[in-house]
Design an enzyme around this catalytic site. Sequence first.
Site, PDB file in Angstrom:
ATOM      1  N   THR A 131       0.824  -1.213   0.000  1.00 13.51           N
ATOM      2  CA  THR A 131       0.000   0.000   0.000  1.00 13.51           C
ATOM      3  C   THR A 131       0.860   1.266   0.000  1.00 13.51           C
ATOM      4  O   THR A 131       2.001   1.233   0.489  1.00 13.51           O
ATOM      5  CB  THR A 131      -0.900  -0.009   1.259  1.00 13.51           C
ATOM      6  OG1 THR A 131      -1.477   1.279   1.437  1.00 13.51           O
ATOM      7  CG2 THR A 131      -0.101  -0.321   2.517  1.00 13.51           C
ATOM      8  N   ASP A 132       0.292   2.352  -0.469  1.00 15.17           N
ATOM      9  CA  ASP A 132       0.996   3.639  -0.411  1.00 15.17           C
ATOM     10  C   ASP A 132       1.071   4.168   1.029  1.00 15.17           C
ATOM     11  O   ASP A 132       1.820   5.106   1.311  1.00 15.17           O
ATOM     12  CB  ASP A 132       0.317   4.677  -1.325  1.00 15.17           C
ATOM     13  CG  ASP A 132      -1.124   4.990  -0.947  1.00 15.17           C
ATOM     14  OD1 ASP A 132      -1.685   4.307  -0.066  1.00 15.17           O
ATOM     15  OD2 ASP A 132      -1.700   5.932  -1.532  1.00 15.17           O
ATOM     16  N   GLU A 133       0.280   3.552   1.946  1.00 14.95           N
ATOM     17  CA  GLU A 133       0.216   4.084   3.315  1.00 14.95           C
ATOM     18  C   GLU A 133       1.533   3.917   4.066  1.00 14.95           C
ATOM     19  O   GLU A 133       1.752   4.566   5.090  1.00 14.95           O
ATOM     20  CB  GLU A 133      -0.956   3.449   4.073  1.00 14.95           C
ATOM     21  CG  GLU A 133      -2.257   3.687   3.336  1.00 14.95           C
ATOM     22  CD  GLU A 133      -3.525   3.360   4.107  1.00 14.95           C
ATOM     23  OE1 GLU A 133      -3.508   3.371   5.338  1.00 14.95           O
ATOM     24  OE2 GLU A 133      -4.539   3.095   3.444  1.00 14.95           O
ATOM     25  N   TYR A 158      -1.892  -0.590  10.814  1.00 13.57           N
ATOM     26  CA  TYR A 158      -2.001  -1.248   9.504  1.00 13.57           C
ATOM     27  C   TYR A 158      -0.789  -0.917   8.638  1.00 13.57           C
ATOM     28  O   TYR A 158      -0.113  -1.813   8.115  1.00 13.57           O
ATOM     29  CB  TYR A 158      -3.300  -0.804   8.800  1.00 13.57           C
ATOM     30  CG  TYR A 158      -3.318  -1.121   7.312  1.00 13.57           C
ATOM     31  CD1 TYR A 158      -3.309  -2.437   6.853  1.00 13.57           C
ATOM     32  CD2 TYR A 158      -3.341  -0.090   6.358  1.00 13.57           C
ATOM     33  CE1 TYR A 158      -3.312  -2.726   5.489  1.00 13.57           C
ATOM     34  CE2 TYR A 158      -3.347  -0.370   4.998  1.00 13.57           C
ATOM     35  CZ  TYR A 158      -3.334  -1.680   4.570  1.00 13.57           C
ATOM     36  OH  TYR A 158      -3.331  -1.960   3.220  1.00 13.57           O
ATOM     37  N   LYS A 162       2.231  -3.391   7.194  1.00 16.02           N
ATOM     38  CA  LYS A 162       2.550  -3.552   5.767  1.00 16.02           C
ATOM     39  C   LYS A 162       4.005  -3.138   5.506  1.00 16.02           C
ATOM     40  O   LYS A 162       4.699  -3.754   4.686  1.00 16.02           O
ATOM     41  CB  LYS A 162       1.594  -2.721   4.907  1.00 16.02           C
ATOM     42  CG  LYS A 162       0.143  -3.198   4.913  1.00 16.02           C
ATOM     43  CD  LYS A 162      -0.075  -4.579   4.318  1.00 16.02           C
ATOM     44  CE  LYS A 162       0.135  -4.632   2.820  1.00 16.02           C
ATOM     45  NZ  LYS A 162      -0.298  -5.947   2.251  1.00 16.02           N
TER      46      LYS A 162
END
Length: 344
Positions: A131-133, A158, A162
Amino acid sequence: MSGQGTWLVTGAAGFIGSNFVHLALGERWCGRVVAFDALTYAGNLGNLERWTADRERFDFVRGDVADPDAVGRVFAEYEPSAVVHFAAESHVDRSIEDPAPFLHTNVTGTQVVLGAAREAPGAPRMLHVSTDEVYGSLPLDSTERFHEQRPYDPRSPYAASKAGADFLVRAAHHTHGQDVVITNCSNNYGPYQFPEKLIPLAIMNLLRGEQVPVYGDGLNVRDWIHVEDHCRAVRACLERGRSGETYCIGADNEQPNIEVVRALLPLLGRGELAIRFVRDRPGHDRRYAIDASKIRRETGWAPRIAWKEGLADTVRWYRENPEWLASVRSGEFLSYYERLYGGQ
Ligand code: NAD
Ligand code: TYD
């Protein structure tokens, strides 16, 4: 690789995984898919219903990616030529409530799949979907965007889980020369998304005559991409990405949350009164934005689905599938699994 061989797809019963399987089998990207999924609250075998009778090209195995025996058995039995690793706990709000399942699935699970792929005959390529997060949060008043060289700065449990998984994948390439590719994509929307995420939650509430809860001031920005465009990007990286590389995926579509909800209102015949501002998410990342020039340049991938059409199609899909929404809300889909694979 394309057109033949067996692809092992983890998390295949979830939102993006099931869309990926529909494209991979529907467009014959590979010869066969083995779907491996624990069927958590977010996994619904009904999402893959159209393939369950096609035993030549599709098989489903229920299992936990963090269970080395279960994962090892799948590699031994199916000898996949590629692994696409979607399985994860994926909702930020849940990770704030309880990070434990995020560490189990996202960190331990990724390490187990990584190790099994490395040990398997032919050591198949593993495409790790991230993810970009992991890159943190951008200020609203800038034109800066996330890119592959940006340092990681995860800010929710989260995102941290990741990021941990991504580092393990990078480390496997560095230490063992393992054939891996990592993709970091922005927010997805489309059919089969569990209605805890903003867009399906908003559609569901608007369909039911309820209000949409908008966190904080509604000005947080996300960079939305249609799930099919993400899946095609994953395929492009699996087939044409360079080993050990990371690719950021996005469709140049930054939208403040309040504008996303406002765009949905007329599609569902509702007005501004359907919006309710609620308490902000703790640590709420302000803005995500992706510079996707590397994947475009190196693989030739480009998004195909325009936001306006993609959103209208998505609303249509949820409208036309009320039984899907009802079943994922009630948890009924688990009995579908029991009916089909009860003995497994
Ligand atoms: P999802 O929550 O809809 O689906 C996750 C799937 O993984 C479910 O089918 C679930 O049953 C399965 N799963 C969970 N724990 C498991 C375990 N221990 N063992 C086996 N299977 C397990 O998630 P999604 O939105 O489809 O996301 C898929 C991947 O894409 C995730 O890795 C996520 O981090 C990443 N991603 C998602 C988005 C997005 O906007 N949804 C954006 C970028 C990246
Ligand atoms: P979400 O779909 O949970 O994805 P993520 O947190 O991974 O970006 O949320 C998207 C944006 O919408 C995020 O800024 C939080 C916000 N949001 C709301 O305002 N209301 C909601 O009910 C939800 C679920 C999210």
